[in-house]
Design a protein around this motif. Structure first.
Motif, short mmCIF file in Angstrom:
data_model
loop_
_atom_site.label_atom_id
_atom_site.label_comp_id
_atom_site.label_asym_id
_atom_site.label_seq_id
_atom_site.Cartn_x
_atom_site.Cartn_y
_atom_site.Cartn_z
N SER A 291 0.81 -1.22 0.00
CA SER A 291 0.00 0.00 0.00
C SER A 291 0.84 1.27 0.00
O SER A 291 0.30 2.38 0.06
N TRP A 292 2.17 1.14 -0.09
CA TRP A 292 3.05 2.30 -0.01
C TRP A 292 3.18 3.01 -1.37
O TRP A 292 3.05 2.40 -2.42
N GLY A 293 3.50 4.30 -1.28
CA GLY A 293 3.89 5.06 -2.46
C GLY A 293 2.75 5.65 -3.25
O GLY A 293 1.57 5.35 -3.01
N ALA A 294 3.12 6.51 -4.19
CA ALA A 294 2.14 7.15 -5.07
C ALA A 294 2.87 7.62 -6.32
O ALA A 294 4.10 7.67 -6.36
N ALA A 295 2.12 7.94 -7.35
CA ALA A 295 2.71 8.43 -8.59
C ALA A 295 3.46 9.73 -8.33
O ALA A 295 2.93 10.65 -7.70
N SER A 296 4.69 9.81 -8.80
CA SER A 296 5.48 11.04 -8.64
C SER A 296 6.67 10.98 -9.57
O SER A 296 7.01 9.92 -10.12
N ASP A 297 7.32 12.14 -9.77
CA ASP A 297 8.51 12.18 -10.61
C ASP A 297 9.38 13.35 -10.21
O ASP A 297 8.99 14.18 -9.38
N GLU A 298 10.56 13.38 -10.77
CA GLU A 298 11.48 14.51 -10.57
C GLU A 298 11.93 15.03 -11.93
O GLU A 298 13.11 15.31 -12.16
N LEU A 299 10.97 15.16 -12.83
CA LEU A 299 11.30 15.59 -14.19
C LEU A 299 11.93 16.99 -14.21
O LEU A 299 12.79 17.28 -15.06
N ASP A 300 11.53 17.85 -13.29
CA ASP A 300 12.10 19.20 -13.26
C ASP A 300 13.60 19.19 -13.03
O ASP A 300 14.32 20.07 -13.52
N SER A 301 14.07 18.17 -12.31
CA SER A 301 15.51 18.11 -12.03
C SER A 301 16.32 17.64 -13.23
O SER A 301 17.56 17.69 -13.21
N LEU A 302 15.64 17.15 -14.27
CA LEU A 302 16.34 16.61 -15.44
C LEU A 302 16.47 17.63 -16.58
O LEU A 302 17.42 17.56 -17.37
N ARG A 303 15.54 18.54 -16.66
CA ARG A 303 15.51 19.45 -17.80
C ARG A 303 16.72 20.39 -17.78
O ARG A 303 16.97 21.10 -16.81
N GLY A 304 17.46 20.39 -18.88
CA GLY A 304 18.60 21.28 -19.03
C GLY A 304 19.80 20.92 -18.20
O GLY A 304 20.77 21.70 -18.13
N VAL A 305 19.80 19.75 -17.59
CA VAL A 305 20.91 19.33 -16.73
C VAL A 305 21.68 18.23 -17.44
O VAL A 305 21.13 17.18 -17.80
N ALA A 306 22.97 18.46 -17.66
CA ALA A 306 23.82 17.47 -18.33
C ALA A 306 24.13 16.32 -17.38
O ALA A 306 24.22 16.50 -16.15
N LEU A 307 24.31 15.15 -17.94
CA LEU A 307 24.70 13.99 -17.13
C LEU A 307 26.12 14.19 -16.62
O LEU A 307 26.98 14.72 -17.33
N PRO A 308 26.41 13.76 -15.41
CA PRO A 308 27.77 13.91 -14.88
C PRO A 308 28.76 13.02 -15.65
O PRO A 308 28.38 11.98 -16.19
N SER A 309 30.00 13.44 -15.68
CA SER A 309 31.03 12.64 -16.36
C SER A 309 31.29 11.32 -15.64
O SER A 309 31.67 10.33 -16.26
N ASP A 310 31.08 11.32 -14.35
CA ASP A 310 31.24 10.10 -13.55
C ASP A 310 29.86 9.45 -13.39
O ASP A 310 28.98 10.00 -12.70
N PRO A 311 29.63 8.28 -14.01
CA PRO A 311 28.31 7.63 -13.93
C PRO A 311 27.85 7.37 -12.49
O PRO A 311 26.65 7.33 -12.23
N ASN A 312 28.81 7.18 -11.59
CA ASN A 312 28.44 6.91 -10.20
C ASN A 312 27.83 8.13 -9.50
O ASN A 312 27.31 8.01 -8.39
N LYS A 313 27.92 9.29 -10.14
CA LYS A 313 27.35 10.49 -9.55
C LYS A 313 25.99 10.85 -10.15
O LYS A 313 25.44 11.91 -9.87
N MET A 314 25.47 9.96 -10.98
CA MET A 314 24.12 10.18 -11.52
C MET A 314 23.10 10.15 -10.39
O MET A 314 23.23 9.39 -9.43
N THR A 315 22.09 10.99 -10.50
CA THR A 315 21.04 11.01 -9.49
C THR A 315 20.07 9.87 -9.73
O THR A 315 20.04 9.25 -10.80
N GLY A 316 19.24 9.60 -8.71
CA GLY A 316 18.23 8.57 -8.86
C GLY A 316 17.28 8.88 -9.99
O GLY A 316 16.86 7.98 -10.74
N ALA A 317 16.91 10.16 -10.13
CA ALA A 317 15.99 10.56 -11.20
C ALA A 317 16.60 10.32 -12.57
O ALA A 317 15.93 9.87 -13.51
N GLN A 318 17.89 10.60 -12.72
CA GLN A 318 18.57 10.38 -14.00
C GLN A 318 18.64 8.88 -14.32
O GLN A 318 18.41 8.47 -15.47
N LEU A 319 18.95 8.08 -13.33
CA LEU A 319 19.01 6.63 -13.56
C LEU A 319 17.63 6.07 -13.89
O LEU A 319 17.48 5.23 -14.77
#
Length: 459
Positions: A291-319
């Motif tokens: 019964s946990w959770g609900a629909a949600s996203d972090e699309l705002d954090s992705l727009r216009g933001v380049a992926l980091p050069s180090d893959p290990n520093k990718m955010t959860g939203a990017q992954l």
């Protein structure tokens, strides 16, 4: 009696004997499927029931034996009594003890008729394979099979299943299957230090290698108390229950090899029984795990933001956007037709025990039972430990139980096959303690004997 009548009687007797044998074999095949014998006794790419599958356990790797009717490598020389002893008492034809990785503690509840039917099918309808698997070689002291005799005295209940006259026939059939042939407790019941099932916590959840077999008692939060019987039947038949859970790992294998092939009546009986299993509650489960959770996203954090050069520093939203959103949709809601599940209101993200979520990300999942052959790819070769931990934490935060957690060390351990077991070391230390105690007792007795002799001399 005329010769013609005598011939008719003989032929009738022969036909009845053949029909009985055929019926017994057919029943035996169904029982072998219900018992999922093929899962452990067939190696990947190997012939059915020819053994050779390595089964990792906390005391070492056990190699599954050949149970085809081969007279040189299998059980072809077993009498029915020897077959029964192996199946229900854990004793091979040569007198050697089996390890309880073979669930004879559950099969002990089988009826004589079912054992007979299984024997008939294995002996007459399974193709013999004259190839002997590599013998099991466990470290000392577990290589001493005779020690299992003492284990059986402590933990083996050899009484066959007895129906409860106060319950329905449906309930009793379900109890017989769950407790016996389907051996659900083998995975779903936690074990003690001696690797015996904790009967006081029946079906409260147990670890199966890197996977966790969840609580399937009637508890509304920790178990399946909130599931309907039709939910349970659908899960066993198809490998998923919409809006609740998907089978993965060993459970997916159980659905593919066994449960999906059971009759509707038997699946209903299992569901009926499971709904009555005494509830086992985990205090951390403050609400139903689905019964946990609900629909949600972090699309705002992705727009216009380049992926980091180090893959290990990718955010959860990017992954999530890169590896999950194309199937589970931007807000984790799944596909519109329900074919690809929602990530919220899902036991995979709602449990505080998160090993299964990590394993699904690493290994993926397939659901061939419903005919769709829908599958989720595994990312073990694509994502690093840090990325899996970051992605898993994102899934929990947005769609699951916020009390749960996933660490990099946890992912690393599961990817490597699980934490090392210390049972062998503990057993050896226990033996040393026992030997030292025996030496001390013997020394004390000898000292008392000498003192008594000296006092006698003075008298």
């Amino acid at each position: 009696m005329t010769p013609l009548l005598a011939l008719i009687c003989v032929l009738a007797g022969l036909y009845a004997g053949v029909a009985t044998a055929a019926d017994s074999a057919s029943t035996g095949q169904y029982l072998a499927i219900a018992g999922d014998c093929v899962a452990c006794h067939t190696a990947p790419g190997g012939k059915p029931f020819a053994g050779g599958l390595p089964v990792p356990t906390p005391i070492g790797t056990i190699i599954a034996t050949n149970i085809t009717p081969s007279k040189t490598a299998g059980i072809g020389n077993y009498t029915e009594q020897q077959f029964s002893d192996a199946l229900r008492r854990g004793i091979r034809a040569d007198g050697a003890r089996l390890y309880p990785a073979m669930p004879y503690t559950a099969y002990a509840r089988l009826s004589d008729d079912d054992v007979h039917a299984l024997y008939a099918w294995f002996m007459h309808d399974v193709s013999p394979v004259d190839t002997a698997p590599t013998p099991t070689r466990l470290p000392f002291p577990f290589n001493i099979r005779l020690s299992m005799a003492a284990w059986n005295l402590l933990f083996l209940d050899s009484k066959p299943f007895t129906p409860d006259p106060g319950k329905s026939a449906d309930w009793n059939r379900g109890a017989y299957l769950v407790r016996g042939l389907a051996h659900c407790s083998t995975c779903h019941t936690p074990r003690n230090l001696l690797m015996a099932e904790q009967s006081s916590r029946e079906l409260a959840g147990g670890d199966v290698g890197t996977w966790h077999a969840p609580n399937i008692t009637s508890d509304a939060n920790s178990g399946i108390g909130g599931w309907s019987e039709s939910d349970l039947v659908a899960y066993m038949k198809l490998g998923h229950a919409t809006g609740r859970a998907q089978a993965a790992g060993p459970m997916a294998e159980a659905v593919d090899n066994s449960l999906q092939h059971l009759t509707a009546a038997d699946l209903q009986a299992i569901a009926t029984y499971l709904k009555t299993v005494p509830a086992q509650h985990d205090p951390v489960d403050t609400r139903a795990v689905d019964s946990w959770g609900a629909a949600s996203d972090e699309l705002d954090s992705l727009r216009g933001v380049a992926l980091p050069s180090d893959p290990n520093k990718m955010t959860g939203a990017q992954l999530y956007d890169g590896y999950c959103a194309s199937c589970h949709q931007a807000q984790g809601q799944g596909s519109f037709d329900g074919g690809l599940p929602s990530l919220f209101h899902n036991t995979a993200t709602g449990r505080t025990h998160t090993n299964n979520l990590v394993m699904v990300i690493l290994d993926g999942i397939r659901w061939p039972a419903d005919g769709s052959d829908v599958h989720m790819p595994g990312f073990a070769q694509t994502l690093t430990d840090q990325q899996v931990a970051t992605l898993g934490s994102y899934l929990i935060k947005h769609y699951g139980n916020p009390a749960a957690a996933i660490s990099v060390d946890q992912v690393k351990t599961l990817r490597a096959g699980g934490a090392p077991s210390h049972l062998v070391l503990l057993a050896r230390l226990a033996l040393v303690v026992v030997v030292l105690l025996l030496v001390a007792i013997i020394a004390m007795l000898m000292r008392r004997k000498r003192q008594k002799a000296r006092r006698a001399g003075h008298d």
